[in-house]
Design an enzyme around this catalytic site. Structure first.
Site, PDB file in Angstrom:
ATOM      1  N   ASN A   7       0.873  -1.169   0.000  1.00  0.00           N
ATOM      2  CA  ASN A   7       0.000   0.000   0.000  1.00  0.00           C
ATOM      3  C   ASN A   7       0.912   1.222   0.000  1.00  0.00           C
ATOM      4  O   ASN A   7       1.468   1.600   1.030  1.00  0.00           O
ATOM      5  CB  ASN A   7      -0.875  -0.034   1.266  1.00  0.00           C
ATOM      6  CG  ASN A   7      -1.845   1.127   1.318  1.00  0.00           C
ATOM      7  OD1 ASN A   7      -1.784   2.042   0.489  1.00  0.00           O
ATOM      8  ND2 ASN A   7      -2.727   1.094   2.286  1.00  0.00           N
ATOM      9  N   ARG A  93      -2.568  -2.048  -3.471  1.00  0.00           N
ATOM     10  CA  ARG A  93      -3.796  -1.286  -3.262  1.00  0.00           C
ATOM     11  C   ARG A  93      -3.743  -0.072  -4.174  1.00  0.00           C
ATOM     12  O   ARG A  93      -2.778   0.698  -4.146  1.00  0.00           O
ATOM     13  CB  ARG A  93      -3.874  -0.840  -1.811  1.00  0.00           C
ATOM     14  CG  ARG A  93      -5.069   0.049  -1.587  1.00  0.00           C
ATOM     15  CD  ARG A  93      -5.149   0.526  -0.160  1.00  0.00           C
ATOM     16  NE  ARG A  93      -6.346   1.337  -0.027  1.00  0.00           N
ATOM     17  CZ  ARG A  93      -6.382   2.485   0.611  1.00  0.00           C
ATOM     18  NH1 ARG A  93      -5.303   2.968   1.191  1.00  0.00           N
ATOM     19  NH2 ARG A  93      -7.507   3.155   0.692  1.00  0.00           N
ATOM     20  N   HIS A 182     -13.203   2.298   0.134  1.00  0.00           N
ATOM     21  CA  HIS A 182     -13.171   1.238   1.158  1.00  0.00           C
ATOM     22  C   HIS A 182     -13.757  -0.073   0.617  1.00  0.00           C
ATOM     23  O   HIS A 182     -14.185  -0.931   1.390  1.00  0.00           O
ATOM     24  CB  HIS A 182     -13.995   1.599   2.416  1.00  0.00           C
ATOM     25  CG  HIS A 182     -13.419   2.682   3.269  1.00  0.00           C
ATOM     26  ND1 HIS A 182     -14.228   3.567   3.960  1.00  0.00           N
ATOM     27  CD2 HIS A 182     -12.161   3.030   3.556  1.00  0.00           C
ATOM     28  CE1 HIS A 182     -13.480   4.405   4.635  1.00  0.00           C
ATOM     29  NE2 HIS A 182     -12.204   4.095   4.406  1.00  0.00           N
ATOM     30  N   ARG A 243     -13.087  14.674   8.172  1.00  0.00           N
ATOM     31  CA  ARG A 243     -13.909  15.055   7.007  1.00  0.00           C
ATOM     32  C   ARG A 243     -15.352  15.285   7.436  1.00  0.00           C
ATOM     33  O   ARG A 243     -15.886  14.549   8.277  1.00  0.00           O
ATOM     34  CB  ARG A 243     -13.889  13.957   5.941  1.00  0.00           C
ATOM     35  CG  ARG A 243     -12.520  13.679   5.361  1.00  0.00           C
ATOM     36  CD  ARG A 243     -12.665  12.712   4.180  1.00  0.00           C
ATOM     37  NE  ARG A 243     -11.379  12.201   3.770  1.00  0.00           N
ATOM     38  CZ  ARG A 243     -11.041  10.914   3.778  1.00  0.00           C
ATOM     39  NH1 ARG A 243     -11.899   9.987   4.172  1.00  0.00           N
ATOM     40  NH2 ARG A 243      -9.851  10.536   3.383  1.00  0.00           N
ATOM     41  N   GLU A 386      -8.071  -5.704   5.133  1.00  0.00           N
ATOM     42  CA  GLU A 386      -7.988  -5.327   3.721  1.00  0.00           C
ATOM     43  C   GLU A 386      -6.783  -5.974   3.043  1.00  0.00           C
ATOM     44  O   GLU A 386      -6.845  -6.362   1.883  1.00  0.00           O
ATOM     45  CB  GLU A 386      -7.904  -3.794   3.592  1.00  0.00           C
ATOM     46  CG  GLU A 386      -9.230  -3.121   3.881  1.00  0.00           C
ATOM     47  CD  GLU A 386      -9.100  -1.640   4.155  1.00  0.00           C
ATOM     48  OE1 GLU A 386      -8.768  -1.286   5.304  1.00  0.00           O
ATOM     49  OE2 GLU A 386      -9.324  -0.843   3.243  1.00  0.00           O
TER      50      GLU A 386
END
Ligand code: AMP
Length: 402
Positions: A7, A93, A182, A243, A386
């Site tokens: 990643n 990823r 996601h 956010r 993940e």
């Protein structure tokens, strides 16, 4: 069969080396602050005696290529050379696959070009992901590499869910639509939920809630995402660490008029200074809960807002699917915060959702249910992984391409 998962972010590289015969992690680590005077590498590995060991090193690492060489050297120094020689594939990823990628893809020149094109939609992420791919190709030219996209799982959303009610030309000219993110996590926990329930995923209607520093909800019917809360960018939807999630679209213009801030400043504000942090002053949920327990009203308010937004999405996605088998909580907050799970589901008994306080307050590293025994809708807590999902999809994609 060993798979390396990478990643690669703008100033960091995270990696995990899996032995897919038993899904065990042979090594994992992260390099942070790439390009700064002091980069840090943290590496953890499984020794031949079955114990784990970790080291932390500091050194200047100018760029990602150097970072990869450093990881390779540390892996060799910690006895992993043979494991790396036996690599079956490398899974990367990649944040944005646009409408091109509905599945993972074996990386070739065409795929690289397409990821480059999608950089317009994810200017901070896709170029960094590509740097990882290029560096890995340099070190392992003969190992197949697979790009696994955060957006791919949500490509099954129907048109009425992914379009914005904006002039249609914006979609045609600039690919402006909702994509969602996601995806790897929503997909992984959906599969795990089906395993836990002992039912085929094809038969299940699930609401999956990935609640970490970034947060998103998805409506998953029969294993396919039919709606999700993030949009063109990860800013839409749930309230997150920093956010804002859903707001009145006029707000940026109004803020600009009143404050004189530039569009860049406002974008930074909505992404980095809003959400839980905007209200309570901090983005870390553990810290917020601890402040709320000490009587901090703004910390309490931010938790209330966070959970209220989740509850609204549960109601919306229940309506979208018509019936519901389970709600799945995951991510750092979803897996660990009993308060957030309780508040997000409270007073939903009319929808068949009711939490058992004892089960909710206990903790476990495994998938479990926290609903009352007789509740029609299961409420599950499922740890996400993940990296393992990327590793699995890497194996499947390489085998399918052979
Ligand atoms: P993630 O982005 O998935 O790593 O999740 C990070 C978020 O999970 C942060 O807001 C953490 O404070 C939160 N978190 C981790 N452990 C707990 C916990 N025990 N209780 C509440 N929040 C937690």
């Amino acid at each position: 069969m060993n798979i390396l998962v990478i990643n690669s972010g703008s100033s960091s590289i995270k990696y995990q080396l899996f032995d897919m015969s038993n899904n065990s992690v042979l090594a994992s680590g992260i390099i942070e602050r790439i390009g700064e005077p002091e980069s840090i590498l943290k590496h953890r590995w499984l020794k031949s005696d079955g114990r784990h060991e970790k080291i932390s090193l500091t050194q200047k690492i100018a760029g990602h290529k150097e970072g990869f060489q450093w990881i390779k050297r540390v892996a060799e120094d910690t006895g992993l050379s043979n494991k790396l020689k036996e690599l079956f594939g490398i899974g990367h990823r990649v944040v944005h696959g646009g409408e091109i990628f509905q599945e993972p893809a074996v990386v070739n020149d065409e795929v690289i070009e397409a990821i480059q094109k999608m950089s317009a939609l994810a200017p901070l992420h896709n170029p960094a992901n590509l740097t990882g791919i290029e560096a890995a190709f340099k070190d392992y030219p003969d190992v197949p590499q697979v790009a696994v996209f955060d957006t791919a799982f949500h490509q099954t959303m129907p048109a009425h869910a992914f379009h914005y009610a904006l002039p249609y030309e914006l979609y045609k000219d600039y690919h402006i639509r909702r994509y969602g993110f996601h995806g790897t996590s929503h997909q992984f926990v959906s599969k795990q939920a089906a395993l836990y329930l002992g039912r085929p995923l094809k038969e299940l209607n699930l609401i999956t809630l990935h609640l970490g520093n970034g947060a998103s909800a998805a409506a998953v019917r029969g294993g396919r995402s039919i709606d999700t809360s993030m949009g063109l960018t990860p800013l839409e939807g749930l309230i997150m660490g920093t956010r804002c999630g859903d707001i009145d679209p006029s707000l940026p213009f109004y803020i600009a008029q009143r404050s004189g801030l530039s569009t860049n400043d406002i974008e930074t504000m909505l992404n980095k200074e809003s959400g839980l942090k905007g209200i309570s002053g901090v983005n870390d949920m553990r810290e917020i809960i601890s402040r709320a327990e000490k009587g901090d009203d703004l910390a309490s308010l931010s938790i209330g807002m966070f959970c209220y937004r989740i509850k609204k999405y549960i109601g919306a996605y229940y309506a979208v699917m018509g019936s519901l088998d389970a709600i799945v909580f995951t991510g750092g907050i979803g897996e660990n915060s009993a308060i957030v799970r309780r508040k997000s589901c409270e007073e939903l008994e009319g929808l068949g959702i009711s939490i058992d306080e004892n089960k909710n307050n206990s903790s476990s590293l495994k998938a479990r249910e926290v609903n009352q025994d007789n509740a029609p809708v299961k409420v599950l807590v499922v740890p996400t992984n993940e990296e393992l999902e990327i590793a699995r999809q890497t194996v499947e994609t390489i085998l399918a391409a052979k």
